[in-house]
Write a protein that holds these residues in place. Structure first.
Motif, PDB file in Angstrom:
ATOM      1  N   LEU A 135      39.457  93.773  14.502  1.00  0.00           N
ATOM      2  CA  LEU A 135      38.296  93.346  13.735  1.00  0.00           C
ATOM      3  C   LEU A 135      37.639  92.122  14.360  1.00  0.00           C
ATOM      4  O   LEU A 135      38.297  91.119  14.635  1.00  0.00           O
ATOM      5  CB  LEU A 135      38.714  92.998  12.297  1.00  0.00           C
ATOM      6  N   ASP A 136      36.311  92.210  14.582  1.00  0.00           N
ATOM      7  CA  ASP A 136      35.537  91.085  15.089  1.00  0.00           C
ATOM      8  C   ASP A 136      34.090  91.290  14.654  1.00  0.00           C
ATOM      9  O   ASP A 136      33.524  92.357  14.894  1.00  0.00           O
ATOM     10  CB  ASP A 136      35.626  91.010  16.613  1.00  0.00           C
ATOM     11  N   PRO A 137      33.464  90.318  13.988  1.00  0.00           N
ATOM     12  CA  PRO A 137      32.114  90.542  13.473  1.00  0.00           C
ATOM     13  C   PRO A 137      31.084  90.888  14.542  1.00  0.00           C
ATOM     14  O   PRO A 137      30.193  91.708  14.305  1.00  0.00           O
ATOM     15  CB  PRO A 137      31.770  89.208  12.785  1.00  0.00           C
ATOM     16  N   ILE A 166      30.578  94.237  13.113  1.00  0.00           N
ATOM     17  CA  ILE A 166      29.424  94.285  12.225  1.00  0.00           C
ATOM     18  C   ILE A 166      28.142  94.484  13.019  1.00  0.00           C
ATOM     19  O   ILE A 166      27.347  95.374  12.739  1.00  0.00           O
ATOM     20  CB  ILE A 166      29.349  93.008  11.363  1.00  0.00           C
ATOM     21  N   ILE A 167      27.929  93.635  14.028  1.00  0.00           N
ATOM     22  CA  ILE A 167      26.710  93.705  14.836  1.00  0.00           C
ATOM     23  C   ILE A 167      27.099  93.859  16.301  1.00  0.00           C
ATOM     24  O   ILE A 167      27.950  93.123  16.805  1.00  0.00           O
ATOM     25  CB  ILE A 167      25.841  92.449  14.636  1.00  0.00           C
ATOM     26  N   ALA A 189      28.565  98.510  12.255  1.00  0.00           N
ATOM     27  CA  ALA A 189      27.707  98.464  11.074  1.00  0.00           C
ATOM     28  C   ALA A 189      26.241  98.449  11.467  1.00  0.00           C
ATOM     29  O   ALA A 189      25.413  99.082  10.812  1.00  0.00           O
ATOM     30  CB  ALA A 189      28.049  97.250  10.220  1.00  0.00           C
ATOM     31  N   SER A 190      25.893  97.714  12.556  1.00  0.00           N
ATOM     32  CA  SER A 190      24.488  97.635  12.943  1.00  0.00           C
ATOM     33  C   SER A 190      24.372  97.442  14.451  1.00  0.00           C
ATOM     34  O   SER A 190      25.048  96.586  15.029  1.00  0.00           O
ATOM     35  CB  SER A 190      23.802  96.467  12.228  1.00  0.00           C
ATOM     36  N   ILE A 202      20.575  89.557  20.308  1.00  0.00           N
ATOM     37  CA  ILE A 202      19.210  89.462  19.807  1.00  0.00           C
ATOM     38  C   ILE A 202      18.873  90.740  19.031  1.00  0.00           C
ATOM     39  O   ILE A 202      19.077  91.833  19.562  1.00  0.00           O
ATOM     40  CB  ILE A 202      18.199  89.278  20.966  1.00  0.00           C
ATOM     41  N   PRO A 203      18.377  90.655  17.773  1.00  0.00           N
ATOM     42  CA  PRO A 203      18.109  89.447  16.994  1.00  0.00           C
ATOM     43  C   PRO A 203      19.354  88.800  16.388  1.00  0.00           C
ATOM     44  O   PRO A 203      19.324  87.642  16.018  1.00  0.00           O
ATOM     45  CB  PRO A 203      17.160  89.934  15.903  1.00  0.00           C
ATOM     46  N   GLY A 204      20.445  89.563  16.249  1.00  0.00           N
ATOM     47  CA  GLY A 204      21.716  88.995  15.827  1.00  0.00           C
ATOM     48  C   GLY A 204      21.648  88.220  14.532  1.00  0.00           C
ATOM     49  O   GLY A 204      20.869  88.526  13.628  1.00  0.00           O
TER      50      GLY A 204
END
Length: 217
Positions: A135-137, A166-167, A189-190, A202-204
């Motif tokens: 897990l790492d955002p 996540i991003i 996630a995105s 970017i855009p982060g």
């Protein structure tokens, strides 16, 4: 490597993703941490659909109910420090999972934009034969995840590796494809546009660790 994109269809996931990016909402660090935790819960639910289940019989006060339970042993392994809030979201759903924590950070030896990844602190459960959720955002260059993956493989042989971010930037995804086994799963996630000249997404949303826990020296 199999890649799963979780925000292609509208859901409350996109609502929380919007909030963690918003510079006005980010001023409230407690709300930022809670939103990361909520995103972790949503990702855990979506990833649970890929696990194997076993048939069980549950005794209720009024009878017997045939149902299913997760069959695998899980290890949640977070990259410090930004991964802590995401970790809690996963742990809220996989509450019987074992846990691991490992540090990885950008080291700038020449005090310029060049960096390498240093992996130092490790406190990790036995991973042999288990499903490991790494897990790492933020997935920027991908170097941290590859470095941590290589350290994990020194500790044993898991049944499966699932990476949750996540991003993500396309450059980081490409780096993982080039350096990790095809059997790995990557859950995103995105997906964002690119990295800038300093290798920030970017855009982060900025530095997830700083937004959650304050600026570091």
């Amino acid at each position: 490597m199999e890649i799963h994109y979780l925000s292609e269809k509208n859901s409350v996931l996109n609502h929380f993703l919007s909030q963690i990016r918003n510079i006005n909402v980010q001023k409230d660090s407690m709300r930022f941490r809670r939103n990361i935790e909520r995103i972790g819960e949503i990702m855990a639910y979506e990833m649970s659909k890929s696990l194997h289940y076993k048939a069980v019989e549950i005794t209720t006060p009024l009878g017997i109910k045939k149902t299913t339970e997760i069959a695998e042993q899980l290890v949640l392994c977070s990259i410090l420090r930004a991964g802590l809030t995401l970790h809690q979201g996963f742990l809220n759903y996989f509450d019987s999972a074992e846990n691991g924590f490992i540090s990885a950070y950008r080291h700038h030896p020449n005090h310029d934009d060049f960096f390498d990844i240093l992996v130092e602190y490790q406190a990790i459960a036995d991973i042999n034969g288990k499903n490991v959720f790494l897990l790492d955002p933020m997935l920027a260059t991908g170097q941290s995840i590859v470095a941590v993956f290589n350290k994990l493989m020194e500790r044993g042989t898991p049944k499966e590796i699932h990476i949750a971010v996540i991003i993500a930037a396309p450059e980081g995804i490409f780096h993982l494809k080039q350096n990790l086994p095809d059997t790995c799963h990557l859950w995103i996630a995105s997906l964002d546009e690119k990295l800038n000249e300093k290798s920030y997404i970017i855009p982060g949303l900025g530095d997830a660790g700083d937004l959650a826990y304050g600026d570091k020296l």
